[in-house]
Structure formats: structure tokens, C-alpha cells
Design an enzyme around this catalytic site. Sequence first.
Site, mmCIF file in Angstrom:
data_model
loop_
_atom_site.group_PDB
_atom_site.id
_atom_site.type_symbol
_atom_site.label_atom_id
_atom_site.label_comp_id
_atom_site.label_asym_id
_atom_site.label_seq_id
_atom_site.Cartn_x
_atom_site.Cartn_y
_atom_site.Cartn_z
ATOM 1 N N TYR A 1 -2.645 -12.922 2.913
ATOM 2 C CA TYR A 1 -2.269 -12.569 1.535
ATOM 3 C C TYR A 1 -1.089 -13.388 1.011
ATOM 4 C CZ TYR A 1 -5.222 -8.465 2.324
ATOM 5 O OH TYR A 1 -6.278 -7.640 2.609
ATOM 6 N N LYS B 1 0.819 -1.208 0.000
ATOM 7 C CA LYS B 1 0.000 0.000 0.000
ATOM 8 C C LYS B 1 0.856 1.262 0.000
ATOM 9 C CE LYS B 1 -3.469 -2.785 -0.096
ATOM 10 N NZ LYS B 1 -2.918 -4.074 0.347
ATOM 11 N N TYR C 1 -12.029 -15.167 2.801
ATOM 12 C CA TYR C 1 -10.993 -14.165 3.087
ATOM 13 C C TYR C 1 -10.573 -14.253 4.557
ATOM 14 C CZ TYR C 1 -9.014 -9.583 4.081
ATOM 15 O OH TYR C 1 -8.196 -8.567 4.494
HETATM 16 C C1 LIG Z 1 -3.683 -5.327 0.159
HETATM 17 C C2 LIG Z 1 -2.706 -6.432 0.116
HETATM 18 C C3 LIG Z 1 -2.585 -7.247 -1.035
HETATM 19 C C4 LIG Z 1 -3.485 -7.136 -2.209
HETATM 20 O O1 LIG Z 1 -3.249 -6.001 -2.977
HETATM 21 P P1 LIG Z 1 -4.443 -5.414 -3.851
HETATM 22 O O2 LIG Z 1 -3.853 -4.276 -4.556
HETATM 23 O O3 LIG Z 1 -5.521 -5.041 -2.895
HETATM 24 O O4 LIG Z 1 -4.893 -6.491 -4.764
HETATM 25 C C5 LIG Z 1 -1.608 -8.208 -1.044
HETATM 26 N N1 LIG Z 1 -0.817 -8.405 0.023
HETATM 27 C C6 LIG Z 1 -0.911 -7.670 1.137
HETATM 28 C C7 LIG Z 1 -0.010 -7.968 2.274
HETATM 29 C C8 LIG Z 1 -1.859 -6.657 1.230
HETATM 30 O O5 LIG Z 1 -1.967 -5.941 2.349
#
Ligand SMILES: *Cc1c(COP(=O)(O)O)cnc(C)c1O
Length: 334
Positions: free
Chosen positions: A290, A50, A264
Amino acid sequence: MIDLSPFPRVPFCHAPTPFEPAWRLAASLGGPRLLIKRDDATGLALGGNKARKLEFLVGEALSLGATTLLTAGGLQSNHVRQTAAAAAKHGLGCKAVLVDRVPNRGLSYTTSGNILLNSVLGAQARCVSAGTDVEASLGAAAEEVRAEGGVPYVIPIGGSTAVGALGYVDCAREILEQAAALGERVGHIVHASGSAGTQAGLVAGLAALSSDVVVHGISVDKSGAALGMRVEELARDTLRLIGSPHQDSALRVRVYDAFVGEAYGQPTKAMWEALTLAARTEGLILDPVYTGKAMAGLVQFVREGVFDSSETVVFLHTGGAPGLFAYAEAFPRT
Ligand SMILES: *Cc1c(COP(=O)(O)O)cnc(C)c1O
């Protein structure tokens, strides 16, 4: 060449992030050369993907005179944590709507990890139950800011707008340059895909650079069909935003929803196996929501022989390790 100079940007990422070989992990899988793009090391309150998006989102917010950033995510959202940090760093307020959507969690889930960091960073977080209309909640929070004489800047979940995706347009360039410097022939990039901005940015950036590297997005949430559509739409918006002549060309969008598990944020056996394998071969810390699921995908692809042995595979580590601490009770200790 992609010119991102017209877009307001606040440079707080530690970029270029490291691009490191993972030979022990590659050898244990018996697969092709494997490099890790360390976007867990972007800086900004323990790093993660992010930060790249927020460079452009906060750039736009400041150019519009915003006083408060508003955003939303799950209780353990890495995006909210990094937004809270970006706000603090630029003297902005931060209000977050946290959606409580993961059942069967331990105590750590509601007290540790990103939740703890949000408080440390001074964000004002409001928890809402699953099924709440998040856009409406953000709209109401924006009204509150206006009523107090402030200027709100609303960042959708995950920061996944075309402006946010510019961060990953730039990351695509960075990966190609680092690969070229190492003499690596990269064929594939594998990463966790949620709100689609990371994948859309990569796909748009690679298309704009006429690269044929294939991006494999491992869904952590949505069905493959829904995620694929969102990635494609956002990649086209992003190409349009940068004025690329490639905006009408065919885009290669590959998404996989076989690694989500029950839902999720719900751990899977394959995720814990992949997470511990990365830790015990490379000292690399992944997260259960993730990157662990993305690595489970990569492990399966290598075992199935999906990749040609002559092509280097890049695993994009998108961060998220603070979230691991939220799963302390769920970790299968042996
Ligand atoms: C938000 C996030 C993702 C996914 O990214 P997107 O752009 O929302 O698809 C992947 N890994 C981590 C650790 C995240 O925080």
C-alpha cells in the site's frame, strides 16, 4: 461542522495522530513542503487506517448485540489483523476469510507479518483460493455463528462501508485542524487507495467542510475507472449518512492506477525505491502493498512538477508496516 455524535463509536484510536514534517524527504525530491499524517500510529495492534473505520463498525456491531465479527481480506490483510484486535478488545469472536491471491511469494508471506499476528490475536482464519466468492463464504460463516447461537456482524473487505468511512470523515477534520494550527496551506493529500473507504471518507469529509483540498488516491489494485466509481459512490453514501447538504455537489475524485505494477501485492521497482527513500531520509517505514506504492506515486508527481510549490502536500501514511515482514525474501538487498 460535521456531527458524528449520532453514530455509535468505540474510541480506541490514538487520535489525533501525529502530523509531522518530512523536510529531508521533501528536499531530496526538490518539491513542495511535505507533511506526513501518521495514521500508521493509530494504535490497535500496530496501527493503520482500519482502526479509524473500526471505531464506527465495532460501535455499530455492539449496538446490534453482535457476538462475532466476520471479515475478509488477502492473506496479508492489515484490515483482518486490526479487526481481530478490535474483536479481542471488545470480547467478540473473529472469523476471517483470507483470499490467497498473490503469486510468487516467499515463505514469509504465508508465515510472518499479519498472518502471524492474526494467530496471536486469536482470530479464526480460513484460507480460500483466488476467485472464491468471498461474500458467499462470509455468508456461510455468518450461518455457522448463528447456528452456534451467536450474532454475526459482517464487515466487508477493507471495512469500506459508509459507516466505516465515517472514520475518514473525522480524519479529514483532524487534518484541516492540524494544518491550521501549524499555519500550513494544504493543497493536496496523497494516499494508498484499495477498497475505497479511506478516500471516500476523506472526500466526503472535505466536501462537508467546504474544503478545496484535493485527494489523490493511488490505486493498489483496481483500474482507475473502477476505483474512481467506487470512491464517488461511497463518498455520496457517506455524505447522505451524515445528512450533509453537500451530497449532490460535484466531488473531486482523483485516482491513479499507474503504480499498481503487475497486480495487487506484487512489488514494483518504483515501490522499493520510494520505500527505501522514505526510510533513509525520514526513518519512516512503509509497506510494499500500500504505502510504498502510494509513495512511488507521490515521488513521481513531485518529479513531474504536479504540485505548486506554494501548496503543502500531505502524505497520509495508512499503516501496513507488519506486511513488510511478509516480503523479507523479496526485498532487493544491495
Ligand atoms: C487497507 C489499506 C489501505 C487502503 O485503504 P482503503 O480504505 O481500503 O482504500 C491503505 N493502506 C493500508 C496500509 C491498508 O491496510
